[in-house]
Design a protein around this motif. Sequence first.
Motif, mmCIF file in Angstrom:
data_model
loop_
_atom_site.group_PDB
_atom_site.id
_atom_site.type_symbol
_atom_site.label_atom_id
_atom_site.label_comp_id
_atom_site.label_asym_id
_atom_site.label_seq_id
_atom_site.Cartn_x
_atom_site.Cartn_y
_atom_site.Cartn_z
ATOM 1 N N TRP A 1 0.853 -1.187 0.000
ATOM 2 C CA TRP A 1 0.000 0.000 0.000
ATOM 3 C C TRP A 1 0.888 1.235 0.000
ATOM 4 O O TRP A 1 0.912 2.020 0.944
ATOM 5 C CB TRP A 1 -0.943 -0.020 1.205
ATOM 6 C CG TRP A 1 -2.114 -0.945 0.996
ATOM 7 C CD1 TRP A 1 -2.460 -1.576 -0.157
ATOM 8 C CD2 TRP A 1 -3.089 -1.331 1.969
ATOM 9 N NE1 TRP A 1 -3.591 -2.340 0.020
ATOM 10 C CE2 TRP A 1 -3.999 -2.203 1.325
ATOM 11 C CE3 TRP A 1 -3.285 -1.033 3.312
ATOM 12 C CZ2 TRP A 1 -5.084 -2.778 1.987
ATOM 13 C CZ3 TRP A 1 -4.366 -1.604 3.975
ATOM 14 C CH2 TRP A 1 -5.264 -2.460 3.314
ATOM 15 N N CYS B 1 2.573 4.838 -1.814
ATOM 16 C CA CYS B 1 1.990 6.101 -2.277
ATOM 17 C C CYS B 1 1.409 5.889 -3.679
ATOM 18 O O CYS B 1 2.078 5.320 -4.548
ATOM 19 C CB CYS B 1 3.056 7.190 -2.316
ATOM 20 S SG CYS B 1 3.925 7.420 -0.746
ATOM 21 N N ASN B 2 0.186 6.335 -3.893
ATOM 22 C CA ASN B 2 -0.465 6.055 -5.177
ATOM 23 C C ASN B 2 -1.112 7.284 -5.806
ATOM 24 O O ASN B 2 -2.224 7.228 -6.318
ATOM 25 C CB ASN B 2 -1.491 4.927 -5.031
ATOM 26 C CG ASN B 2 -2.626 5.274 -4.084
ATOM 27 O OD1 ASN B 2 -2.552 6.248 -3.342
ATOM 28 N ND2 ASN B 2 -3.682 4.478 -4.099
ATOM 29 N N PRO C 1 -8.821 7.287 -10.862
ATOM 30 C CA PRO C 1 -8.969 6.222 -9.851
ATOM 31 C C PRO C 1 -8.588 4.839 -10.367
ATOM 32 O O PRO C 1 -8.011 4.039 -9.630
ATOM 33 C CB PRO C 1 -10.456 6.294 -9.487
ATOM 34 C CG PRO C 1 -10.846 7.701 -9.777
ATOM 35 C CD PRO C 1 -10.043 8.093 -10.989
ATOM 36 N N LYS D 1 -4.866 4.288 -10.451
ATOM 37 C CA LYS D 1 -4.307 4.042 -9.125
ATOM 38 C C LYS D 1 -4.331 2.563 -8.751
ATOM 39 O O LYS D 1 -3.500 2.094 -7.975
ATOM 40 C CB LYS D 1 -5.098 4.817 -8.062
ATOM 41 C CG LYS D 1 -4.858 6.306 -8.024
ATOM 42 C CD LYS D 1 -5.591 6.892 -6.821
ATOM 43 C CE LYS D 1 -5.345 8.374 -6.681
ATOM 44 N NZ LYS D 1 -5.964 8.913 -5.451
ATOM 45 N N THR E 1 -1.146 -0.421 -6.132
ATOM 46 C CA THR E 1 -1.171 -1.039 -4.805
ATOM 47 C C THR E 1 -1.898 -2.383 -4.821
ATOM 48 O O THR E 1 -2.695 -2.667 -5.713
ATOM 49 C CB THR E 1 -1.879 -0.113 -3.796
ATOM 50 O OG1 THR E 1 -3.196 0.188 -4.278
ATOM 51 C CG2 THR E 1 -1.104 1.180 -3.615
ATOM 52 N N ASN F 1 -2.557 9.118 2.943
ATOM 53 C CA ASN F 1 -3.461 8.671 1.873
ATOM 54 C C ASN F 1 -4.375 7.525 2.295
ATOM 55 O O ASN F 1 -5.265 7.133 1.542
ATOM 56 C CB ASN F 1 -2.649 8.211 0.656
ATOM 57 C CG ASN F 1 -1.889 9.338 -0.012
ATOM 58 O OD1 ASN F 1 -2.190 10.512 0.203
ATOM 59 N ND2 ASN F 1 -0.892 8.991 -0.810
ATOM 60 N N TRP F 2 -4.156 6.964 3.461
ATOM 61 C CA TRP F 2 -4.864 5.745 3.853
ATOM 62 C C TRP F 2 -6.379 5.930 3.878
ATOM 63 O O TRP F 2 -7.124 5.093 3.367
ATOM 64 C CB TRP F 2 -4.388 5.276 5.228
ATOM 65 C CG TRP F 2 -2.965 4.818 5.267
ATOM 66 C CD1 TRP F 2 -2.105 4.711 4.204
ATOM 67 C CD2 TRP F 2 -2.224 4.412 6.415
ATOM 68 N NE1 TRP F 2 -0.875 4.263 4.618
ATOM 69 C CE2 TRP F 2 -0.917 4.070 5.974
ATOM 70 C CE3 TRP F 2 -2.524 4.303 7.766
ATOM 71 C CZ2 TRP F 2 0.071 3.624 6.853
ATOM 72 C CZ3 TRP F 2 -1.543 3.856 8.640
ATOM 73 C CH2 TRP F 2 -0.265 3.520 8.190
ATOM 74 N N ASN G 1 -7.994 6.263 0.435
ATOM 75 C CA ASN G 1 -7.970 5.002 -0.312
ATOM 76 C C ASN G 1 -8.931 3.960 0.248
ATOM 77 O O ASN G 1 -9.075 2.880 -0.327
ATOM 78 C CB ASN G 1 -6.555 4.425 -0.316
ATOM 79 C CG ASN G 1 -5.602 5.218 -1.189
ATOM 80 O OD1 ASN G 1 -6.000 5.753 -2.229
ATOM 81 N ND2 ASN G 1 -4.347 5.313 -0.781
ATOM 82 N N TRP H 1 -8.553 2.342 3.032
ATOM 83 C CA TRP H 1 -7.866 1.319 3.816
ATOM 84 C C TRP H 1 -8.197 1.433 5.303
ATOM 85 O O TRP H 1 -8.380 0.420 5.983
ATOM 86 C CB TRP H 1 -6.355 1.422 3.596
ATOM 87 C CG TRP H 1 -5.953 1.287 2.156
ATOM 88 C CD1 TRP H 1 -6.655 0.642 1.168
ATOM 89 C CD2 TRP H 1 -4.786 1.816 1.531
ATOM 90 N NE1 TRP H 1 -5.988 0.726 -0.031
ATOM 91 C CE2 TRP H 1 -4.838 1.444 0.158
ATOM 92 C CE3 TRP H 1 -3.700 2.560 1.974
ATOM 93 C CZ2 TRP H 1 -3.837 1.801 -0.752
ATOM 94 C CZ3 TRP H 1 -2.705 2.910 1.072
ATOM 95 C CH2 TRP H 1 -2.772 2.531 -0.271
#
Length: 534
Positions: A99, A101-102, A109, A112, A116, A147-148, A151, A153
């Motif tokens: 996971w 950096c994306n 989207p 991206k 990951t 970014n979590w 995303n 996550w």
Amino acid sequence: MKRRDFIKVSSASGVAGMVGPEYLPLASGSVGEEDGFDLHPFIKEHPEAVFINRTRVKKITNDKTIYKAANKLAGEMFVKSSSEKGFSNSTKVTCKPNWTCNGGPEMDPEEKLGITTDIHFVEGFLKGVQTLGPQQFYLRECACPQNWEANGWTAMAKRNGFDFRDLTSKDYWNLSEDDLIFRDVPDGVVFNKVAFMAPMTAPDTFLINIAKFKAHMMGITGAVKNLQGITARKFHQYCGGVFDIFKSYDKRYHQFFHADYMEKIKSLHERHVAEGLPRWNAIPIGSSFGGGVFMEQWVQRMLDSYSVTPTGINMIEGVYSLDGNGFGSGPHKGRGKTYKSNQVIFGKDAFRVDIIAHWLAGHEPGNFGLFHIGIERGLSDVLNPSDIPLYLWEDGKAKKIKLDTLKRTPLLTNYLTLGDEVTHEDKYHLCDEPFDYSAWKGLGNVNPVERPSIRALGTNARDNVVMEVAVPEEGNVYMDILNKKGELVWRMEAPDLEPGKHEMVWDGFSQPGIYNVYVKGMNWDATREMVIYS
């Protein structure tokens, strides 16, 4: 006396009330209750093997299909077990997805997605493992915690009760003592000690390493590289270029690095160039970092931490894959391209998984310094992908296959570029130049089967008996299972088996007892006795 295997099943029909010399009840004390979990017996018994599971995802945004495929695979790869033979249900299951950096909010989207490990794959797989008993799950990642949430996550971890904490934004002295685990690195090149985000590397853990099948500056971001992301702040900056940490890091970090590591890196690079390590004489082209010295430091620093990281299972999620630099840039009008590769690569040995992954991505593994240096440092013993036993994993069964029967998905990478500033290969390329493996024969070769044999390994998730047959020569193989009275209860024919070790699954088993197993080829046969009890 015949060699005998003892196999326990958890729920066989007709077991209740059975006693007598041919049945070994649980009360015998030879095996405990099913208070634990473990890998499927064939996977567990073959750390030298790599397995390929084909998925059938038609669209990469089909979240439910990806979740179901991962959930099903987990239910096949793991089985319930006793804590004495496997892992207690109190074991902390740790997971490292890729996971990284994306990209920012302006990035498409769908672009991206290839950067990951798929979130739905991670969720489906971990939930599948959880149904077998363990309840404590920990996700750890070093990259871009900012970014979590965007995303999804953070929300995924929260709804499943998975521990997912940011232990990488702060320096070690600003964290709790229990947040990090420091490990000494014997014979380290760069590190003498590495800090891991707890509970990674703790003795009461089982690590599920789920990398992403994508191209990257290092080649393919496989299982070995993915593990660099379980270390703490300032311990995981392996890819930031060749720099002297004694000039750029806070002095409190200096104690964890060898004082002469820069000299070691330079010396090792010069030696590896002289020895002809492929592409190791490359120079940075059109960038402030890259080239052979850069790669030498990256590999050595990464293998320092890898050398003290025990893993339970290593996987590369390749439901879909990405070429380019691993972060969205690539050879297609400046962007990377996503492919439906529809495969999951897994095994106990991270190096072997990565070698097969590089081959599947269209590259020749012998051209990558990581695999050479892994052998040099005693962390691996194989280089040629053809020397790795390969199995197709379908519906919980392993079928031995040949490497050249698999479909490859060429993924162009910006790994070490051949040439100079004026004349050089394309920035994004395949490292598919021929490599002579003959000088490496004897390393990692699959020992040929000289004597045929049959042995029972255990049971799968459906309580089917899993056996291993060692076949010395190619041909048709026949297996008969007879009960104590000599009556045939099961027969199977396996045509055109190649030499090697094969999985056989007795899916017709219904009742405990003593059984004789006979297996026969063209010019050979073998026998074994099994005692199956509940």
